[in-house]
Design an enzyme around this catalytic site. Structure first.
Site, short mmCIF file in Angstrom:
data_model
loop_
_atom_site.label_atom_id
_atom_site.label_comp_id
_atom_site.label_asym_id
_atom_site.label_seq_id
_atom_site.Cartn_x
_atom_site.Cartn_y
_atom_site.Cartn_z
N GLY A 220 0.82 -1.21 0.00
CA GLY A 220 0.00 0.00 0.00
C GLY A 220 0.85 1.25 0.00
O GLY A 220 2.00 1.25 -0.45
N SER A 221 0.29 2.34 0.51
CA SER A 221 0.94 3.64 0.46
C SER A 221 2.09 3.73 1.45
O SER A 221 2.13 3.02 2.47
CB SER A 221 -0.07 4.75 0.75
OG SER A 221 -0.45 4.72 2.12
N ALA A 222 3.01 4.65 1.17
CA ALA A 222 4.14 4.88 2.08
C ALA A 222 3.65 5.40 3.43
O ALA A 222 4.18 5.01 4.48
CB ALA A 222 5.13 5.85 1.45
N THR A 224 0.86 4.81 5.08
CA THR A 224 0.35 3.72 5.92
C THR A 224 1.48 2.78 6.32
O THR A 224 1.53 2.30 7.46
CB THR A 224 -0.75 2.94 5.17
OG1 THR A 224 -1.81 3.83 4.81
CG2 THR A 224 -1.32 1.83 6.05
N GLY A 225 2.40 2.52 5.40
CA GLY A 225 3.52 1.66 5.73
C GLY A 225 4.38 2.21 6.86
O GLY A 225 4.80 1.48 7.76
N GLU A 243 5.63 -3.15 1.25
CA GLU A 243 5.82 -2.73 -0.15
C GLU A 243 5.01 -1.45 -0.31
O GLU A 243 3.79 -1.48 -0.22
CB GLU A 243 5.37 -3.83 -1.11
CG GLU A 243 5.89 -3.62 -2.53
CD GLU A 243 5.11 -2.60 -3.33
OE1 GLU A 243 5.59 -1.45 -3.48
OE2 GLU A 243 4.01 -2.92 -3.78
N CYS A 277 2.16 0.62 -8.48
CA CYS A 277 3.23 1.18 -7.66
C CYS A 277 4.51 1.38 -8.45
O CYS A 277 5.36 2.20 -8.07
CB CYS A 277 3.48 0.32 -6.43
SG CYS A 277 3.79 -1.42 -6.80
#
Length: 492
Positions: A220-222, A224-225, A243, A277
């Protein structure tokens, strides 16, 4: 009933969620989110199922997973339609996603044996053995851009390794998540081995906060990561695979065939409506007349790309974005870049209010300072011109991300130079940035991931190594270390 917990379909106790087609507005799915108590129930079910599942032979687990592959094949048309209608992508692209899901099975089985199988080395007085063991209960967070294929890339190798799973699809693709789960149900997984919880942020936070969790696999998004990384900090006992996308550069050097280079760039930047992505976000184009000709042709061909509905005939190259809000965010990003001094070459347009159908945008940013280093997740390409190849590599690396990078050039020497200088997990030469192989690792560095690549290397984060020194007998060594005395004399 839209949650699958311990082998039963149950009704969520959280907020009502309604999923609509992002283009037509048609209601496709509705159900209630899982609340924290149900997330805990799913975890307990997975924990209870783990010992028996892990102790099955690999062959027994493989049978269930291969049965799932057969169900994907026999239900390909139905799953293709569900994914296409829910995401807005054209039918042809949703079909390629289901095909990738099917192919992932055999690749994951092979990767398990190559990456995490058993090895034995004979020694003079015994043997050294290497085995791998599953972590236990893993959470899988799925994205919306490939709601079948990308979670599948975590779930399949994790199950093969002997883990049990709690799967939370993206809140934007609950229907696809449920459809895939129903095929796993038909494949005959024992109760509790794979559990489905639907929901948004509250459900995700409840899942990632579980104490009795052995790991979390996320795509997902940076943003949230990074939140997940902070949440799990200080817990080294939990495996975390992230990722997180990228701000990916594509360098166009000398080209012999401008149309071929334009085609590669469109495939890199605008396929899946720019929602991959690995999509090219930044285009670095050599200064000069050839670069001018390429850019003019790129704009001319791109402005013919008309998004369409999932079932349009003839089929469009791109469909809608995941939501009208997502499309509007791309338009807003373009407007902000233009306000900074960017020169619009092709303006993105919402074709119809209330839909997510968005045409591609291209904006030149050469000479503009302070451009945000952020991933704009949609069909918006920023262009910079460069004078020499060293400058192009420096510009390409000027990002906190590091997922994909590419070069269009007939010169192998320049690709070799890029291989030495690029900071990205995927570096392609005369191939689209969006091209990847499941027989290779998939992942990035920097803000694109935490060095846990998926695809061929997914097996690595689904099991831990156990080393053993072994002998079937025990004898006293013929030569003892200094200071050791095993003589029969009595010490007085």
């Amino acid at each position: 009933m839209t949650l699958w917990i311990n082998g039963d379909w149950v009704t969520g106790q959280g907020a009502l969620r309604v999923k609509r087609n992002p283009v037509s507005g048609e209601v496709l799915w509705q159900g209630n989110d899982a609340d924290a108590a149900q997330v805990g129930q799913a975890c307990r079910a997975a924990r209870a199922a783990f010992p028996r599942w892990a102790r099955l032979s690999f062959g027994d687990r493989q049978v269930r997973v291969e049965r799932f592959a057969g169900l994907l094949e026999s239900n390909k048309a139905e799953l293709t339609a569900i994914i296409a209608r829910e995401t807005g992508k054209p039918r042809w692209e949703a079909a390629t996603e289901v095909t990738a899901m099917i192919n992932k099975i055999a690749i994951s089985i092979k990767a398990y044996h190559v990456r995490t199988g058993e090895q034995r080395s004979e020694m003079p007085d015994g043997a050294a053995s290497l085995r791998h063991r599953p972590h236990g209960v893993l959470a899988v967070f799925g994205p919306y851009n490939f709601p079948g294929h990308l979670p599948n890339g975590h779930i399949v190798p994790a199950l093969l390794a002997g883990n049990t799973i709690i799967f939370k699809p993206s809140e934007l693709t609950p229907w696809s998540g449920e459809a895939v789960m129903r095929l796993w149900q038909q494949a005959g997984l024992p109760p509790g081995v794979l559990n489905l919880v639907q929901g948004g942020r509250a459900t995700g936070q409840a899942l990632s906060a579980l104490e009795d969790l052995d790991g979390l696999l996320f795509t997902g998004s940076a943003n949230t990561g990074y939140q997940l990384h902070r949440q799990l900090s200080g817990q080294p006992e939990k495996i975390l695979a992230l990722e997180m996308g990228g701000n990916n550069p594509l360098i166009i050097d000398e080209v012999a065939d401008i149309d071929a280079a334009v085609h590669l760039t469109i495939q890199s930047a605008f396929v899946t409506a720019g929602q991959r992505c690995t999509c090219a976000r930044r285009l670095f184009l050599k200064s000069g007349t050839q670069g001018d000709a390429f850019l003019a042709r790129m704009v001319a061909v791109s402005q013919r790309l008309t998004p369409g509905t999932w079932d349009d005939e003839p089929q469009p190259f791109i469909g809608g974005l995941i939501s009208e809000q997502a499309a509007q965010q791309v338009v807003t990003a373009w407007q902000e870049l233009e306000a900074m001094g960017g020169r619009t070459l092709l303006a993105p347009r919402l074709l119809q209010a209330g839909t997510s159908l968005l045409t591609p945008g291209i904006i030149e940013m050469t000479g503009v300072t302070g451009v945000p280093d952020e991933e704009v997740f949609g069909p918006l390409l920023r262009v910079w011109r460069y004078d020499n190849f060293d400058e192009a590599i420096r510009m390409a690396n000027n990002t906190r991300f590091g997922l994909s990078c590419g070069l269009v050039s007939p010169e192998r020497e320049k690709f070799d130079q890029l291989l030495l200088g690029a900071r990205a997990g995927i570096v392609n030469w005369n191939k689209p940035l969006t091209g990847a192989a499941s027989t290779a690792p998939f992942g990035g560095i920097g803000a694109s991931g935490n060095h846990r690549p998926s695809a061929w290397y997914a097996a690595d984060y689904c099991a831990w190594p156990m080393a053993s020194l072994e002998s079937d007998s025990l004898t006293l060594p013929a030569t003892l270390n200094p200071g050791l005395d095993f003589s029969d004399e009595v010490v007085r």
